[in-house]
Motif scaffolding. Structure first.
Motif, short mmCIF file in Angstrom:
data_model
loop_
_atom_site.label_atom_id
_atom_site.label_comp_id
_atom_site.label_asym_id
_atom_site.label_seq_id
_atom_site.Cartn_x
_atom_site.Cartn_y
_atom_site.Cartn_z
N GLY A 1 -61.90 13.16 2.08
CA GLY A 1 -63.15 13.89 2.20
C GLY A 1 -62.92 15.29 2.75
N GLY A 2 -63.98 16.08 2.75
CA GLY A 2 -63.88 17.43 3.27
C GLY A 2 -65.01 18.31 2.80
N LEU A 3 -64.81 19.59 2.98
CA LEU A 3 -65.80 20.60 2.58
C LEU A 3 -65.33 21.28 1.30
CD1 LEU A 3 -68.27 22.42 3.15
CD2 LEU A 3 -66.75 23.84 4.55
N VAL A 4 -66.21 21.35 0.32
CA VAL A 4 -65.87 21.96 -0.95
C VAL A 4 -67.08 22.70 -1.48
CG1 VAL A 4 -66.53 19.90 -2.28
CG2 VAL A 4 -64.82 21.48 -3.20
N GLN A 5 -66.84 23.73 -2.25
CA GLN A 5 -67.94 24.48 -2.86
C GLN A 5 -68.48 23.74 -4.08
OE1 GLN A 5 -66.45 28.47 -3.66
NE2 GLN A 5 -67.31 29.20 -1.72
N ALA A 6 -69.71 24.00 -4.38
CA ALA A 6 -70.31 23.40 -5.58
C ALA A 6 -69.47 23.74 -6.80
CB ALA A 6 -71.74 23.91 -5.76
N GLY A 7 -69.29 22.72 -7.64
CA GLY A 7 -68.43 22.88 -8.81
C GLY A 7 -67.00 22.45 -8.58
N GLY A 8 -66.65 22.24 -7.34
CA GLY A 8 -65.29 21.85 -7.01
C GLY A 8 -65.05 20.36 -7.16
N SER A 9 -63.84 19.95 -6.78
CA SER A 9 -63.42 18.57 -6.93
C SER A 9 -62.80 18.03 -5.64
CB SER A 9 -62.39 18.44 -8.06
OG SER A 9 -62.91 18.82 -9.30
N LEU A 10 -62.92 16.74 -5.47
CA LEU A 10 -62.24 16.02 -4.40
C LEU A 10 -61.81 14.66 -4.95
CD1 LEU A 10 -64.52 16.56 -1.25
CD2 LEU A 10 -62.24 17.49 -1.59
N ARG A 11 -60.75 14.12 -4.38
CA ARG A 11 -60.36 12.76 -4.69
C ARG A 11 -60.30 11.95 -3.41
NH1 ARG A 11 -55.12 9.82 -7.53
NH2 ARG A 11 -54.11 10.27 -5.53
N LEU A 12 -61.14 10.93 -3.37
CA LEU A 12 -61.14 10.03 -2.23
C LEU A 12 -60.19 8.87 -2.49
CD1 LEU A 12 -64.97 9.76 -1.47
CD2 LEU A 12 -63.33 11.49 -0.72
N SER A 13 -59.54 8.43 -1.43
CA SER A 13 -58.66 7.27 -1.50
C SER A 13 -59.12 6.23 -0.50
CB SER A 13 -57.21 7.66 -1.19
OG SER A 13 -56.72 8.60 -2.11
N CYS A 14 -58.90 4.99 -0.84
CA CYS A 14 -59.21 3.88 0.06
C CYS A 14 -58.01 2.95 0.06
CB CYS A 14 -60.46 3.15 -0.40
SG CYS A 14 -60.80 1.61 0.50
N ALA A 15 -57.26 2.98 1.14
CA ALA A 15 -56.07 2.15 1.27
C ALA A 15 -56.43 0.87 2.01
CB ALA A 15 -54.98 2.91 2.00
N ALA A 16 -56.13 -0.25 1.39
CA ALA A 16 -56.47 -1.54 1.98
C ALA A 16 -55.23 -2.21 2.58
CB ALA A 16 -57.09 -2.45 0.93
N SER A 17 -55.46 -2.92 3.66
CA SER A 17 -54.42 -3.77 4.25
C SER A 17 -55.07 -5.07 4.70
CB SER A 17 -53.74 -3.07 5.43
OG SER A 17 -54.67 -2.74 6.44
N GLY A 18 -54.29 -6.13 4.65
CA GLY A 18 -54.82 -7.43 5.05
C GLY A 18 -55.47 -8.22 3.94
N ILE A 19 -55.67 -7.59 2.79
CA ILE A 19 -56.20 -8.26 1.60
C ILE A 19 -55.45 -7.76 0.38
CG2 ILE A 19 -58.54 -8.69 2.47
CD1 ILE A 19 -59.46 -6.24 0.80
N ASP A 20 -55.53 -8.54 -0.67
CA ASP A 20 -54.97 -8.13 -1.96
C ASP A 20 -56.14 -7.69 -2.82
OD1 ASP A 20 -53.11 -9.92 -4.59
OD2 ASP A 20 -53.87 -7.87 -4.46
N ILE A 21 -56.29 -6.39 -3.02
CA ILE A 21 -57.48 -5.89 -3.70
C ILE A 21 -57.53 -6.30 -5.16
CG2 ILE A 21 -57.64 -3.90 -2.15
CD1 ILE A 21 -56.90 -2.17 -4.67
N SER A 22 -56.43 -6.82 -5.70
CA SER A 22 -56.44 -7.18 -7.12
C SER A 22 -57.45 -8.28 -7.43
CB SER A 22 -55.04 -7.61 -7.57
OG SER A 22 -54.66 -8.83 -6.97
N VAL A 23 -57.86 -9.04 -6.41
CA VAL A 23 -58.84 -10.11 -6.64
C VAL A 23 -60.21 -9.73 -6.10
CG1 VAL A 23 -57.10 -11.93 -6.69
CG2 VAL A 23 -58.18 -11.33 -4.51
N TYR A 24 -60.38 -8.49 -5.73
CA TYR A 24 -61.65 -8.01 -5.20
C TYR A 24 -62.30 -7.02 -6.15
CZ TYR A 24 -60.89 -10.00 -0.56
OH TYR A 24 -60.72 -10.86 0.49
N ALA A 25 -63.63 -7.06 -6.17
CA ALA A 25 -64.38 -5.95 -6.75
C ALA A 25 -64.44 -4.86 -5.69
CB ALA A 25 -65.79 -6.40 -7.12
N MET A 26 -64.16 -3.64 -6.11
CA MET A 26 -64.12 -2.52 -5.17
C MET A 26 -65.24 -1.55 -5.50
SD MET A 26 -61.55 -3.39 -3.34
CE MET A 26 -61.33 -1.91 -2.36
N GLY A 27 -65.80 -0.96 -4.46
CA GLY A 27 -66.89 -0.03 -4.70
C GLY A 27 -66.86 1.13 -3.74
N TRP A 28 -67.46 2.22 -4.16
CA TRP A 28 -67.70 3.38 -3.30
C TRP A 28 -69.21 3.52 -3.13
CZ3 TRP A 28 -64.17 6.06 -0.59
CH2 TRP A 28 -62.83 5.98 -0.99
#
Length: 119
Positions: free
Chosen positions: A9-36
């Protein structure tokens, strides 16, 4: 102990781009539905994008065509690529992992990452 840790996350001007990441530990996300999800000031939390364990994706209408959710099961990480950002995308973005089993639902949340889009 299950942890979902968002970053990007961060501050960006309109029209710009960001990429959010979500790193999981303690679970295997391959068997989970993931959402933002996101919560803007004074508004209710809303589901922005989701991806099933099989890779099917859904988006809220306001971000369709601009945001892309993806998952890398090998890295146990889910991403949200956000392009053509608008001031109304300003919010705290949360990662969610959800799994329904016969023993009950499993539902985990990250701590959130702030996205601010300036006009």
């Amino acid at each position: 102990q299950v942890q979902l840790v968002e970053s990007g996350g961060g501050l960006v001007q309109a029209g710009g781009s960001l990429r959010l990441s979500c790193a999981a530990s303690g679970i295997d996300i391959s068997v989970y539905a993931m959402g933002w999800y996101r919560r803007a000031p004074g508004k209710q939390r809303e589901l922005v994008a989701s991806i099933t364990s099989s890779g099917s994706t859904t988006y809220v209408d306001s971000v369709a065509g601009r945001f892309t959710i993806s998952r890398d099961n090998a890295k146990n990480t889910v991403y949200l690529q956000m392009n053509s950002l608008k001031p109304e995308d300003t919010a705290v973005y949360y990662c969610n992992a959800r799994r329904l089993t016969r023993g009950g639902p499993y539902d985990y949340w990250g701590q959130g990452t702030q996205v601010t889009v300036s006009s």
